[in-house]
Scaffold this motif. Structure first.
Motif, PDB file in Angstrom:
ATOM      1  N   VAL A 115       0.745  -1.335   0.044  1.00 32.21           N
ATOM      2  CA  VAL A 115       0.356  -0.291  -0.230  1.00 32.21           C
ATOM      3  C   VAL A 115       0.913   1.197   0.002  1.00 32.21           C
ATOM      4  O   VAL A 115       0.653   2.653  -1.126  1.00 32.21           O
ATOM      5  N   SER A 116       1.993   1.677   1.158  1.00 35.05           N
ATOM      6  CA  SER A 116       2.756   2.494   1.041  1.00 35.05           C
ATOM      7  C   SER A 116       3.643   2.366  -0.524  1.00 35.05           C
ATOM      8  O   SER A 116       3.934   3.688  -1.188  1.00 35.05           O
ATOM      9  N   GLU A 117       3.651   1.247  -1.240  1.00 39.67           N
ATOM     10  CA  GLU A 117       4.765   1.531  -2.414  1.00 39.67           C
ATOM     11  C   GLU A 117       3.493   1.986  -3.042  1.00 39.67           C
ATOM     12  O   GLU A 117       4.382   3.115  -4.210  1.00 39.67           O
ATOM     13  N   ILE A 118       3.064   1.534  -3.765  1.00 33.49           N
ATOM     14  CA  ILE A 118       1.752   2.015  -4.223  1.00 33.49           C
ATOM     15  C   ILE A 118       1.680   3.916  -4.025  1.00 33.49           C
ATOM     16  O   ILE A 118       1.579   5.111  -4.890  1.00 33.49           O
ATOM     17  N   ARG A 119       1.405   3.765  -2.751  1.00 35.70           N
ATOM     18  CA  ARG A 119       1.080   5.639  -2.554  1.00 35.70           C
ATOM     19  C   ARG A 119       2.648   6.295  -2.851  1.00 35.70           C
ATOM     20  O   ARG A 119       2.201   7.343  -3.120  1.00 35.70           O
ATOM     21  N   SER A 120       4.134   5.913  -2.784  1.00 30.16           N
ATOM     22  CA  SER A 120       5.036   6.615  -3.018  1.00 30.16           C
ATOM     23  C   SER A 120       4.959   7.221  -5.105  1.00 30.16           C
ATOM     24  O   SER A 120       5.290   7.713  -5.254  1.00 30.16           O
ATOM     25  N   GLU A 121       4.570   5.403  -5.172  1.00 32.70           N
ATOM     26  CA  GLU A 121       3.972   5.640  -6.995  1.00 32.70           C
ATOM     27  C   GLU A 121       3.468   6.786  -7.041  1.00 32.70           C
ATOM     28  O   GLU A 121       3.991   7.481  -8.211  1.00 32.70           O
ATOM     29  N   LEU A 122       2.314   6.695  -7.242  1.00 32.33           N
ATOM     30  CA  LEU A 122       1.770   7.696  -7.120  1.00 32.33           C
ATOM     31  C   LEU A 122       1.559   8.819  -6.762  1.00 32.33           C
ATOM     32  O   LEU A 122       1.207  10.288  -7.511  1.00 32.33           O
ATOM     33  N   ALA A 421       5.019  14.698  -0.625  1.00 32.36           N
ATOM     34  CA  ALA A 421       4.878  14.215  -1.959  1.00 32.36           C
ATOM     35  C   ALA A 421       3.791  13.193  -1.539  1.00 32.36           C
ATOM     36  O   ALA A 421       2.332  12.817  -1.915  1.00 32.36           O
ATOM     37  N   THR A 422       3.470  12.296  -0.531  1.00 28.49           N
ATOM     38  CA  THR A 422       2.528  11.669  -0.219  1.00 28.49           C
ATOM     39  C   THR A 422       1.728  11.518   0.955  1.00 28.49           C
ATOM     40  O   THR A 422       0.602  11.515   0.976  1.00 28.49           O
ATOM     41  N   GLU A 423       1.963  13.034   1.428  1.00 28.41           N
ATOM     42  CA  GLU A 423       1.284  13.699   2.330  1.00 28.41           C
ATOM     43  C   GLU A 423      -0.211  14.294   1.639  1.00 28.41           C
ATOM     44  O   GLU A 423      -1.024  14.543   1.446  1.00 28.41           O
ATOM     45  N   ILE A 424       0.811  14.689   0.421  1.00 23.96           N
ATOM     46  CA  ILE A 424      -0.247  16.139  -0.319  1.00 23.96           C
ATOM     47  C   ILE A 424      -1.015  14.714  -1.140  1.00 23.96           C
ATOM     48  O   ILE A 424      -2.340  14.908  -1.458  1.00 23.96           O
ATOM     49  N   LEU A 425      -0.538  13.452  -1.331  1.00 27.48           N
ATOM     50  CA  LEU A 425      -1.579  12.416  -2.105  1.00 27.48           C
ATOM     51  C   LEU A 425      -2.617  12.342  -1.064  1.00 27.48           C
ATOM     52  O   LEU A 425      -4.125  12.288  -1.599  1.00 27.48           O
ATOM     53  N   TRP A 426      -2.187  12.042   0.126  1.00 25.36           N
ATOM     54  CA  TRP A 426      -3.110  11.371   1.654  1.00 25.36           C
ATOM     55  C   TRP A 426      -4.500  12.700   1.069  1.00 25.36           C
ATOM     56  O   TRP A 426      -5.490  12.385   0.863  1.00 25.36           O
ATOM     57  N   ILE A 427      -4.273  13.900   1.425  1.00 29.82           N
ATOM     58  CA  ILE A 427      -5.011  15.007   1.454  1.00 29.82           C
ATOM     59  C   ILE A 427      -5.990  15.170  -0.216  1.00 29.82           C
ATOM     60  O   ILE A 427      -6.577  15.109   0.077  1.00 29.82           O
ATOM     61  N   PHE A 428      -5.603  14.699  -1.075  1.00 26.14           N
ATOM     62  CA  PHE A 428      -6.318  14.783  -2.156  1.00 26.14           C
ATOM     63  C   PHE A 428      -7.590  13.129  -1.919  1.00 26.14           C
ATOM     64  O   PHE A 428      -8.478  14.153  -2.029  1.00 26.14           O
ATOM     65  N   PHE A 429      -6.403  12.323  -2.242  1.00 33.49           N
ATOM     66  CA  PHE A 429      -8.307  11.303  -1.830  1.00 33.49           C
ATOM     67  C   PHE A 429      -8.171  11.348  -1.004  1.00 33.49           C
ATOM     68  O   PHE A 429      -9.929  11.371  -1.095  1.00 33.49           O
ATOM     69  N   GLY A 430      -8.180  11.617   0.582  1.00 32.05           N
ATOM     70  CA  GLY A 430      -9.208  12.329   1.071  1.00 32.05           C
ATOM     71  C   GLY A 430     -10.170  12.500   0.889  1.00 32.05           C
ATOM     72  O   GLY A 430     -11.509  12.858   0.784  1.00 32.05           O
TER      73      GLY A 430
END
Length: 452
Positions: A115-122, A421-430
């Motif tokens: 899950v974290s690997e995919i999160r980092s990739e996206l 970068a992953t924090e920004i992705l976390w906010i976006f999908f939330g």
């Protein structure tokens, strides 16, 4: 629908392979759920294209397709589970497997780090503007009043301890000491003498004190400043002497520790308030955001400026540095007009947006606002007050309510990602998981109305 029965009453005759035999029936039941509504609301192909995801042509086939990787991020925020529990739930929940486009059957996924690997990739491929255009293009037929916009800013906090100067200096000192100890062990050299153990005991004693006196705090701060400088200089000397090479993460942390030490030294000895203040060695990009709230005057995380169209929120600006949202009124209106291809006629914002510059822009473009009137009342004051009240109600209830809804139910309340970068992705999908569920429910209502 067949009668629900207990498995123990017929476990010797029930075949779990019937999931394959009755795929259509199971899938139809999945589409009726809230998760199924999100599945129907997301434009999968456009989302995958906007992220630039493709199937790998070489090497072993990935467990998750490009579409499945995006789905896993939506599922993460819909479920509210940790990465480990998300994978455990995926093993046994057929609806979750339908959503991610995989069928596990009798196998099991054991690697929760996927899950974290995919999160980092996206996170490395995310472009908020392009992806929001793809989402809006699919959602716009189910949205009304696209010429009316409300806007406001909020802070999505990072999951970190409350920072103090002493805590930060101790983190720097302790990490540099451990790194120096590791280097000395590898190079078979003696560890430089220091009073680290003495001040470690004093820090532990200080941290347990209910009432931390100024005298003890100053003594501890002075000692930690000296220790941090000593360990940093020793590492610099050994790096030159032995030609050491550190990892990228170690270089970043060393630079953060040096900068934090410089800021704290200037604050301690000269009273100079730091600019771009570092509050965490782990997350050197996080800054204190002064919000002025009664319970939380200062928050630590990303500040996000959002605008909302018919209850659907979009990110206009995201920054880990503090900014004044009032100056973003004009930019937000122009962004909305570029996204919707319609002229904005109504704009709502709280008192911080009611500057003279914003008032002139709104008046010049024929935009009605809920700003408090300046000067004498006009001819249609009664109608103006009624419209301003409706705009304020929309902003205060739907927009500000969406902040709490996102934080409480879809993950951005305390962000546990470990990089910027992953924090920004976390906010976006939330944020957009909540939007997708709302659009999915609207689509379900529209289907029922057409059927009737």
């Amino acid at each position: 629908m067949s009668k629900i029965r207990r498995i123990r009453d017929f476990q010797h005759s029930f075949s779990f392979s019937s999931q394959q035999e009755q795929f259509g029936a199971f899938f139809d039941r999945f589409l009726e759920s809230d998760l199924g509504k999100i599945y129907g609301a997301v434009p999968w192909e456009d989302t995958v294209t906007a992220l630039g995801l493709k199937e790998a042509k070489k090497g072993p086939r990935a467990i998750f397709s490009p579409r499945g990787k995006v789905a896993l991020m939506f599922l993460k925020h819909y479920s509210g589970c940790s990465d480990r529990k998300l994978v455990e739930g995926l093993n046994g929940n057929l609806d979750w497997q339908f959503f991610c486009g995989i069928y596990i059957g009798t196998d099991r996924l054991d690697n929760f780090k996927i899950v974290s690997e995919i999160r980092s990739e996206l996170a490395g491929k995310l472009d908020i503007g392009d992806l929001q255009k793809a989402l809006y293009g699919h959602w716009s037929p189910h949205m009304e009043g696209r010429n009316a916009v409300t806007m406001d800013a909020t802070c999505y906090e990072s999951h970190m301890r409350y920072p103090t100067n002493v805590k930060l200096l101790w983190e720097c000192t302790d990490w540099l000491h451990r790194l120096l100890k590791k280097v000395c062990r590898e190079k078979r050299t003696a560890m430089p003498r220091s009073r680290y153990l003495k001040w470690k005991r004093r820090y532990v004693s200080y941290s347990k004190m209910k009432r931390k006196t100024k005298k003890k705090r100053r003594a501890l701060t002075r000692a930690l400043l000296l220790l941090t400088e000593k360990f940093s200089l020793e590492l610099d000397g050994m790096e030159k002497e032995h030609g050491l090479s550190f990892t990228a993460d170690q270089y970043v942390r060393r630079a953060a520790a040096k900068k934090a030490r410089e800021q704290q030294d200037a604050l301690f000895h000269k009273g100079v308030r730091p600019v771009g203040r570092i509050v965490s060695l782990d997350r050197p990009y996080v800054r204190p955001i002064v919000r002025g709230k009664e319970k939380k005057p200062v928050e630590f995380g990303a500040k996000v400026h959002k605008f909302q169209l018919d209850g659907i929120g979009f990110i206009e600006h995201l920054s880990f540095d503090a900014f004044h949202e009032g100056i973003r009124f004009r930019k937000t209106v122009l962004d909305v007009q570029g996204l919707t291809r319609t002229k904005v006629k109504i704009a709502g914002g709280d008192a911080i947006y009611a500057t003279n510059r914003n008032r002139r822009f709104a008046t010049g473009n024929g935009i009605r606002t809920d700003f408090k009137r300046k000067g004498r009342a006009g001819k249609h004051e009664k109608q103006r007050k009624k419209l301003a009240g409706a705009i304020t109600k929309e902003r205060a209830s739907r927009l500000e309510g969406s902040f709490g809804n996102d934080k409480e139910h879809y993950g951005p309340g305390r962000i546990r990602a470990r990089t910027k970068a992953t924090e920004i992705l976390w906010i976006f999908f939330g944020i957009h998981t909540a939007n997708a569920l709302e659009i999915g429910r609207r689509m379900a209502v529209e289907r029922l109305q057409r059927a009737a």
